[in-house]
Design a protein around this motif. Sequence first.
Motif, PDB file in Angstrom:
ATOM      1  N   VAL A   1      57.313  33.298  36.778  1.00 52.80           N
ATOM      2  CA  VAL A   1      57.549  34.703  36.431  1.00 52.80           C
ATOM      3  C   VAL A   1      56.475  35.189  35.464  1.00 52.80           C
TER       4      VAL A   1
ATOM      5  N   CYS B   1      58.296  40.139  31.983  1.00 55.35           N
ATOM      6  CA  CYS B   1      57.786  38.945  32.667  1.00 55.35           C
ATOM      7  C   CYS B   1      56.916  38.112  31.741  1.00 55.35           C
TER       8      CYS B   1
ATOM      9  N   ARG C   1      62.674  36.292  30.415  1.00 55.49           N
ATOM     10  CA  ARG C   1      62.037  36.818  31.619  1.00 55.49           C
ATOM     11  C   ARG C   1      63.077  37.029  32.721  1.00 55.49           C
TER      12      ARG C   1
ATOM     13  N   VAL D   1      62.948  41.048  39.883  1.00 57.95           N
ATOM     14  CA  VAL D   1      61.616  41.649  39.951  1.00 57.95           C
ATOM     15  C   VAL D   1      61.469  42.395  41.274  1.00 57.95           C
TER      16      VAL D   1
END
Length: 238
Positions: A99, A168, A176, A182
């Motif tokens: 990530v 991130c 994250r 995402v």
Amino acid sequence: SLSETASPLPWATRMSIALGAAKGLACLHNAERPVIYRDFKTSNILLDSDYTAKLSDFGLAKAGPEGDETHVSTRVMGTYGYAAPEYVMTGHLTARSDVYSFGVVLLELLTGRKSIDKSRSSREHSLVDWACPKLNDKRRLLQIIDPRLEGQYSVRAAHKACSLAYYCLSQNPKARPLMSDVVETLEPLQLQGSDASFQSIHVPDYRIHRRLTGNNVHYRAIPNPKCAPAAVPACRVR
């Protein structure tokens, strides 16, 4: 590959590439036996004639932790400028390491700069060090957006993309987002148009309490004025 693309890409294409790459990582992370890519970077993202992103070179990929394991201990390998700081320091590898690397690539797409560029001034050699302090500051974040993208995106879309990169790149791995989140965040950001047309699109916001689908984990993200949330994590897992 993405790193060899010569002409500047439009906003929608850049977000589409980011989304395609994110889907690839999410697929690896959500497999029955999770796989950690370990060397995610622009040169490992291949593009076809329609700029569809595909991940390549799985030579450093590693099977993820199983059962009660929290990480995989391995020899530190990868590419300078993309590797997560906790992995470089300890050799402890998790999906959150990918990530972080994705956050670097997203920054490259947003800024039009390389992760490491020694041709720039010393303060701008590292893209993360240069951009991170601006990512969570709405007054300054537009300063990092590639000037060649002028007029192609809404300010709200830019804010969301920069906020995603900010989380991130958190120093705290647990802060994250998951790659599946995402993907969910990036999907609306491909759209172009005015801020007014963007208002009706729901984009997940990491600053509010949300349920992460599929794994029954809850988190509440807390804005952090600095981009090194080691002492005060950007997200609190509970």
